[in-house]
Design an enzyme around this catalytic site. Structure first.
Site, short mmCIF file in Angstrom:
data_model
loop_
_atom_site.label_atom_id
_atom_site.label_comp_id
_atom_site.label_asym_id
_atom_site.label_seq_id
_atom_site.Cartn_x
_atom_site.Cartn_y
_atom_site.Cartn_z
N ASN A 31 -53.00 -101.69 -3.48
CA ASN A 31 -51.99 -102.02 -2.46
C ASN A 31 -51.46 -100.72 -1.85
OD1 ASN A 31 -49.72 -102.70 -0.99
ND2 ASN A 31 -48.92 -104.12 -2.51
N CYS B 294 -44.32 -103.27 3.39
CA CYS B 294 -45.75 -103.58 3.58
C CYS B 294 -46.05 -104.24 4.92
CB CYS B 294 -46.27 -104.44 2.43
SG CYS B 294 -46.09 -103.66 0.83
N HIS C 128 -52.62 -108.16 4.74
CA HIS C 128 -52.08 -107.13 3.85
C HIS C 128 -52.75 -107.28 2.48
CE1 HIS C 128 -49.65 -104.61 1.48
NE2 HIS C 128 -48.94 -105.58 0.93
O1 UT7 Z 1 -47.08 -105.58 -1.25
C1 UT7 Z 1 -46.15 -106.59 -1.34
C2 UT7 Z 1 -45.54 -106.81 -2.64
N1 UT7 Z 1 -46.36 -107.06 -3.80
C3 UT7 Z 1 -47.00 -108.21 -4.04
O2 UT7 Z 1 -47.33 -108.96 -3.19
C4 UT7 Z 1 -47.28 -108.59 -5.45
C5 UT7 Z 1 -46.97 -110.05 -5.71
N2 UT7 Z 1 -47.15 -110.44 -7.08
C6 UT7 Z 1 -48.32 -110.35 -7.73
O3 UT7 Z 1 -49.31 -109.90 -7.20
C7 UT7 Z 1 -48.40 -110.90 -9.14
O4 UT7 Z 1 -47.24 -111.64 -9.43
C8 UT7 Z 1 -48.59 -109.79 -10.18
C9 UT7 Z 1 -49.98 -109.21 -10.07
C10 UT7 Z 1 -47.55 -108.73 -10.04
C11 UT7 Z 1 -48.47 -110.41 -11.59
O5 UT7 Z 1 -49.40 -111.47 -11.74
P1 UT7 Z 1 -48.94 -112.88 -12.35
O6 UT7 Z 1 -50.11 -113.74 -12.38
O7 UT7 Z 1 -47.75 -113.33 -11.57
O8 UT7 Z 1 -48.58 -112.47 -13.81
P2 UT7 Z 1 -47.21 -112.68 -14.59
O9 UT7 Z 1 -46.16 -111.78 -14.08
O10 UT7 Z 1 -46.92 -114.16 -14.67
O11 UT7 Z 1 -47.63 -112.22 -16.04
C12 UT7 Z 1 -48.57 -112.95 -16.84
C13 UT7 Z 1 -48.68 -112.25 -18.18
C14 UT7 Z 1 -47.34 -111.95 -18.82
O12 UT7 Z 1 -47.49 -112.08 -20.22
P3 UT7 Z 1 -46.98 -113.39 -21.00
O13 UT7 Z 1 -45.52 -113.49 -20.68
O14 UT7 Z 1 -47.80 -114.51 -20.42
O15 UT7 Z 1 -47.29 -113.09 -22.41
C15 UT7 Z 1 -47.12 -110.49 -18.46
O16 UT7 Z 1 -46.29 -109.84 -19.40
O17 UT7 Z 1 -49.34 -111.00 -17.99
C16 UT7 Z 1 -48.52 -109.95 -18.51
N3 UT7 Z 1 -48.71 -108.78 -17.66
C17 UT7 Z 1 -49.72 -107.90 -17.85
N4 UT7 Z 1 -50.71 -107.87 -18.75
C18 UT7 Z 1 -51.59 -106.85 -18.66
C19 UT7 Z 1 -47.99 -108.37 -16.60
N5 UT7 Z 1 -48.51 -107.26 -16.08
C20 UT7 Z 1 -49.59 -106.95 -16.82
C21 UT7 Z 1 -50.53 -105.91 -16.78
N6 UT7 Z 1 -51.52 -105.90 -17.72
N7 UT7 Z 1 -50.52 -104.95 -15.83
#
Ligand code: UT7
Length: 306
Positions: free
Chosen positions: A262, A108, A232
């Protein structure tokens, strides 16, 4: 002496995929995706070569330059259409060019790394470069994996860069790589993108803030001088967290991820193009371009539009 930005172009597939559409096949919701990422919809389709060629053609038209005046084609892509030959050669062929063409992969941060490469090429004898960022990330997404499917998308952005012996638009550059963090975001041959989202998020904010601060310092300015941040486009919360730490309000940050998701190497030129279309780019003003990605890689630059 230096680099002048001449003309910009973009290209995205026609096909719009909304969060609601993804929710039909994945255990996710429009509400979750919007709240956690800021993404409302994305474009899916095409190839890096076809989208890149179209964006390149539009950038040349915008700059009012002919194809035969281009003496190097640089393509930033994480998703080349084939391992060989480089996808930049397909773009060059599509545009009727026989000048050197090569791909740069810094995930990225790719557009920024390629911009730095272009700067070097322009300061050592090249006169005009077509720099394209193009991605076909959807091809490398497991559409049953909600972690990645809601984030990644396709698109391309391009810019024509000219050498100017009297000065340049790029005032400073800070780039870096931490290969020990490689496993946080990967895509194996024949596989799909996989990510430790939380850790990437945490590190992304840190490297953006650190590299942006250093870039501003090297340019001899502070965050108050910045009129526009072109970041980005990975997650609205990453942009908000970095902007807050840098003391820059969100009104100065360009956000297009709500419409395009993204798009990796394409996201910074897409965001710039959108800002210019909306009358947010003014000559003489300072802008901060900043990105991060798999590797991990990061890059920030301060530019002043001429
Ligand atoms: O381009 C460069 C690389 N990419 C990035 O920069 C991405 C960096 N990371 C992020 O943007 C975020 O970490 C994400 C968007 C990927 C995830 O967001 P988060 O706030 O870190 O969520 P999380 O992984 O802590 O998940 C929170 C909850 C979890 O459930 P529990 O364990 O709280 O019950 C996940 O299982 O949300 C759940 N979850 C989802 N729910 C609905 C994870 N993905 C999804 C989804 N839809 N797509």
């Amino acid at each position: 002496m230096g680099v002048r930005f001449r003309g910009w172009g973009m290209a995205v597939p026609d096909r719009v995929v909304t969060n609601d559409e993804l929710s039909q096949t994945l255990d996710t919701s429009d509400e979750w995706i919007r709240e956690r990422t800021g993404i409302r919809e994305r474009r899916i389709g095409g190839s890096s070569g076809s989208l890149g060629a179209l964006a390149g053609q539009r950038a040349m038209a915008d700059a009012g330059v002919s194809a035969d005046s281009i003496d190097f084609v640089l393509l930033a892509t994480t998703t080349p259409d084939r391992i060989a030959p480089a996808t930049s050669t397909a773009i060059a062929a599509e545009l009727g060019l026989t000048c050197p063409a090569m791909d740069v992969n810094a995930a990225c941060s790719g557009f920024m790394f390629a911009l730095r490469t272009a700067q070097g090429l322009l300061e050592t004898g090249n006169k005009r470069i077509l720099l394209v960022g193009a991605e076909n990330l959807s091809r490398w997404v497991d559409w049953n994996d909600r972690n990645m499917a809601v984030l990644l998308a396709d698109g391309a952005g391009a810019v024509v860069l000219d050498y100017d012996e009297n000065g340049g638009d790029i005032l400073s550059f800070v780039l870096g790589t931490d290969g020990t963090a490689a496993e946080l975001l990967t895509c194996e041959h024949g596989g799909y993108f996989q990510m430790d989202g939380k850790e990437v998020f945490r590190r992304a904010v840190r490297v953006v803030v650190d590299s942006a601060q250093e870039a501003m310092e090297r340019a001899g300015i502070t965050s108050e001088d910045i009129s526009l941040v072109v970041p980005h486009q990975a997650n609205i919360r990453i942009i908000q967290a970095a902007a807050q730490r840098l003391g820059i309000d969100m009104e100065r940050c360009v956000v297009v991820l709500d419409r395009y998701g993204n798009t990796s190497s394409s996201s910074i030129p897409l965001a710039f193009f959108d800002a210019r279309e909306n009358g947010r780019v003014h000559s003489g003003e300072y802008a901060l371009l900043t990105g991060f990605g798999a590797g991990m890689t990061w890059a920030s630059a301060v530019v002043r539009w001429s």
